[in-house]
Each structure stands twice: as C-alpha cells, then as structure tokens.
Design a protein around this motif. Structure first.
Motif, PDB file in Angstrom:
ATOM      1  N   ARG A 183       0.846  -1.192   0.000  1.00  0.00           N
ATOM      2  CA  ARG A 183       0.000   0.000   0.000  1.00  0.00           C
ATOM      3  C   ARG A 183       0.885   1.246   0.000  1.00  0.00           C
ATOM      4  NH1 ARG A 183      -0.531  -3.915   3.910  1.00  0.00           N
ATOM      5  NH2 ARG A 183      -1.138  -2.455   5.571  1.00  0.00           N
ATOM      6  N   ILE A 184       0.716   2.075  -1.018  1.00  0.00           N
ATOM      7  CA  ILE A 184       1.543   3.274  -1.192  1.00  0.00           C
ATOM      8  C   ILE A 184       0.681   4.514  -0.977  1.00  0.00           C
ATOM      9  CG2 ILE A 184       3.003   4.581  -2.790  1.00  0.00           C
ATOM     10  CD1 ILE A 184       3.560   1.868  -4.216  1.00  0.00           C
ATOM     11  N   TYR A 185       0.839   5.107   0.200  1.00  0.00           N
ATOM     12  CA  TYR A 185       0.171   6.367   0.524  1.00  0.00           C
ATOM     13  C   TYR A 185       1.191   7.497   0.404  1.00  0.00           C
ATOM     14  CZ  TYR A 185      -3.091   3.105   2.820  1.00  0.00           C
ATOM     15  OH  TYR A 185      -3.961   2.082   3.093  1.00  0.00           O
ATOM     16  N   PHE A 186       0.730   8.690   0.036  1.00  0.00           N
ATOM     17  CA  PHE A 186       1.649   9.825  -0.052  1.00  0.00           C
ATOM     18  C   PHE A 186       0.853  11.117   0.027  1.00  0.00           C
ATOM     19  CE2 PHE A 186       0.250   8.849  -4.288  1.00  0.00           C
ATOM     20  CZ  PHE A 186       0.095  10.077  -4.924  1.00  0.00           C
ATOM     21  N   ASP A 187       1.550  12.215   0.303  1.00  0.00           N
ATOM     22  CA  ASP A 187       0.935  13.542   0.330  1.00  0.00           C
ATOM     23  C   ASP A 187       1.227  14.259  -0.980  1.00  0.00           C
ATOM     24  OD1 ASP A 187       0.003  13.148   2.898  1.00  0.00           O
ATOM     25  OD2 ASP A 187       1.626  14.269   3.870  1.00  0.00           O
ATOM     26  N   LEU A 188       0.172  14.706  -1.647  1.00  0.00           N
ATOM     27  CA  LEU A 188       0.340  15.486  -2.866  1.00  0.00           C
ATOM     28  C   LEU A 188       1.064  16.808  -2.574  1.00  0.00           C
ATOM     29  CD1 LEU A 188      -3.208  15.010  -4.437  1.00  0.00           C
ATOM     30  CD2 LEU A 188      -1.061  14.243  -5.466  1.00  0.00           C
ATOM     31  N   PRO A 197       6.040  22.967  -4.786  1.00  0.00           N
ATOM     32  CA  PRO A 197       7.109  23.613  -5.555  1.00  0.00           C
ATOM     33  C   PRO A 197       6.551  24.483  -6.683  1.00  0.00           C
ATOM     34  CG  PRO A 197       6.836  21.371  -6.317  1.00  0.00           C
ATOM     35  CD  PRO A 197       5.873  21.544  -5.175  1.00  0.00           C
ATOM     36  N   ASP A 198       7.360  25.399  -7.154  1.00  0.00           N
ATOM     37  CA  ASP A 198       6.930  26.316  -8.217  1.00  0.00           C
ATOM     38  C   ASP A 198       6.604  25.585  -9.514  1.00  0.00           C
ATOM     39  OD1 ASP A 198       7.269  28.434  -6.510  1.00  0.00           O
ATOM     40  OD2 ASP A 198       9.270  28.954  -7.226  1.00  0.00           O
ATOM     41  N   TRP A 199       7.227  24.442  -9.753  1.00  0.00           N
ATOM     42  CA  TRP A 199       7.049  23.768 -11.030  1.00  0.00           C
ATOM     43  C   TRP A 199       5.792  22.892 -11.088  1.00  0.00           C
ATOM     44  CZ3 TRP A 199       7.573  18.480 -10.257  1.00  0.00           C
ATOM     45  CH2 TRP A 199       8.345  18.072  -9.151  1.00  0.00           C
ATOM     46  N   ILE A 200       5.068  22.780  -9.992  1.00  0.00           N
ATOM     47  CA  ILE A 200       3.740  22.158 -10.030  1.00  0.00           C
ATOM     48  C   ILE A 200       2.733  23.291 -10.172  1.00  0.00           C
ATOM     49  CG2 ILE A 200       2.029  20.815  -8.774  1.00  0.00           C
ATOM     50  CD1 ILE A 200       4.262  19.050  -9.582  1.00  0.00           C
ATOM     51  N   ASP A 209       1.670  13.971 -13.661  1.00  0.00           N
ATOM     52  CA  ASP A 209       3.050  13.642 -14.032  1.00  0.00           C
ATOM     53  C   ASP A 209       3.879  13.290 -12.804  1.00  0.00           C
ATOM     54  OD1 ASP A 209       2.461  14.082 -16.675  1.00  0.00           O
ATOM     55  OD2 ASP A 209       3.283  16.117 -16.728  1.00  0.00           O
ATOM     56  N   LEU A 210       3.699  14.036 -11.719  1.00  0.00           N
ATOM     57  CA  LEU A 210       4.454  13.741 -10.503  1.00  0.00           C
ATOM     58  C   LEU A 210       4.082  12.372  -9.939  1.00  0.00           C
ATOM     59  CD1 LEU A 210       5.685  15.785  -7.660  1.00  0.00           C
ATOM     60  CD2 LEU A 210       3.944  14.114  -7.035  1.00  0.00           C
TER      61      LEU A 210
END
Length: 274
Positions: free
Chosen positions: A51-56, A65-68, A76-77
C-alpha cells in the motif's frame, strides 16, 4: 519516508509488500483520508498488498514547488513517484475526490499499467458551475449540537450527511486534520484557477474502455461532486460496480463504513479472481 522527485521530497507512507496499490487523496487533505478508510480493509485480508500512501504537493508534509502549476503536473508527478517506487510493475489505483480525478488522468495516460481502479466520491466535472449536484441534507445527532466549534461546523456540514459522534471523530482525524496542514496559498493557486484545475484530457473519453475490475462509490447526498457526474463515465469502465450510498455525503467512506468496506472487499475479490 520521503521520495525525491526533482528537488521535491514527497512524503510517502508505504505499508506491506505484494501487489502495489497506489492511493491518491483529495484536494486540501492528506494521506490520512486514505489510510483511515483503506487500512481496515487490507488489514482484514490475508493477501500481500504493497500500500503506497503519499501527500500530494502543497498538502500534508509535502511542500508545493513552483514547477507544479496544474493538475496535469500533479498526474506527471504521481507517475514519476510510481516509476521510482515500483518500476515496471502494474498497480491498483485508488483515488478520492480530486485524487479520483487525477486517477482518471493516470488511466487516460497509462491504462496498461493499471490493473484495477477504485474511485471514492470522484471529481469528474472540474467546473463548479457545471456540476450536476443533488440536494444536500444533514442529519445531526443532538449530542453534537453543542460539541462543534463554529469553524469546524461548516466544514462538517459540507462533507458529512450522517452527523453522529463517531463520524465526527473520524472526520476530524482523517479529513479536518489534513485541511489544517499544507500550504493554503499553493492549494488555492491550483484550485481557484479553472485552467490549472482542469486536466487537459477529457477523463471520460478513453481511447479504449478500461477493462480492469473497477469500483466507483458515491454519496446520494454529496453536495460537492454528486453522483450523476461520476455516473456519466461508467461506460468507459465495463467491469465497474457503481454504488450510490444513501445517508452519505462527500465523506461516504466514513458515514457508511461497513458498506464501503464490503464493496472494497468485493472489488479486491474480483481482482484476485481475474
């Protein structure tokens, strides 16, 4: 743990080994909205699941970040994160609310990498003014009348139809806590810009129908994304169970937790059966 994507440390919470399951939470909250509803299901099963949980970006423990700059960048990320954590592997995909919108974008881009999908109250129409929403009703227990702070009260009304003490406790810990974390300015930059919020692809218009076992769970009284817009994508998923849960708003996984759990178990059984 953190997973490095370019100059960004993406906070990840990876549990177990086995079949990969990538969890994508909604706008403004963090990974706790996913662990709260999905971990009880996986912990009750005997199979091996990674199970892969993460924070956007801009949410929870991941900075913005500025590039999102838009939802396409978010997709894409996520794909870069997947390629780093489980390179070359197929995976199950679970998306909640805005995360369900991003999940549809992932299936649009890389359908062959996804073996099955679960959408929880998914966003389908990014334009607030064009959403087909039902009447939103709240049923509050008397015990809660004096227990809520004014700032929490309107948020609870926005998300939860069946307003009991247990549902309030879970909403507070799994959703409200996430809203209190992250970068509000970053989130608003995407959420308040229609061009940034909308994906460049039409999520319901797939080149080929997605044939992996799927599940879409919606709330009958969900006044944020509704159930009729998610129903409009059903024909793109010929192996999909579509559920509309009564006495449930946008937090239907909390409000109707036993029924939600049964539906997820059925989805996983269908995946294992092929």
């Amino acid at each position: 743990m953190d997973c490095r994507i370019r100059d960004l440390d993406v906070y990840t919470d990876v549990r177990g080994e086995g079949t990969p399951v990538v969890m994508v939470h909604g706008m403004g909250v963090d990974h706790r909205v996913m662990t709260g509803c999905m971990e009880p299901v996986f912990e009750a099963r005997g199979e091996a699941w990674n199970r892969i949980y993460f924070d956007l970006p801009g949410m929870g423990r991941t900075r913005g970040p500025d590039w999102i700059r838009c939802s396409d960048d978010m997709v894409d990320l996520i794909l870069q994160l997947v390629d780093q954590l489980i390179p070359g592997e197929r995976f199950l995909l679970v998306g909640e609310s805005y995360g369900g919108y991003l999940a549809q974008g992932i299936v649009h881009q890389r359908p062959d990498d996804v073996s099955g999908m679960l959408l929880i109250g998914p966003l389908v129409e990014p334009d607030d003014d064009k959403r087909d929403l039902p009447l939103s009703i709240s049923f509050r227990s008397l015990a809660l009348e004096d227990a809520l702070e004014e700032d929490d009260d309107w948020m609870f009304d926005l998300f939860v139809t069946d307003q009991t003490e247990p549902n309030w406790a879970r909403f507070r810990d799994e959703m409200l806590a996430g809203f209190g974390a992250g970068d509000d300015a970053f989130k608003s930059k995407i959420r308040q810009d229609p061009d940034a919020y909308a994906l460049s692809c039409a999520v319901g218009d797939l080149a080929e129908p997605f044939r992996g076992p799927s599940l879409i769970v919606t709330g009958r009284q969900d006044g944020l994304v509704g159930y009729r817009d998610p129903f409009s994508i059903l024909e793109s998923y010929p192996r999909c169970t579509f559920a509309v849960l009564d006495m449930a708003g946008h937090a239907m996984q909390i409000e109707r937790d036993r029924l939600f759990g049964a539906l997820v178990h059925d989805w996983l059984d269908r995946l294992l059966d092929g």
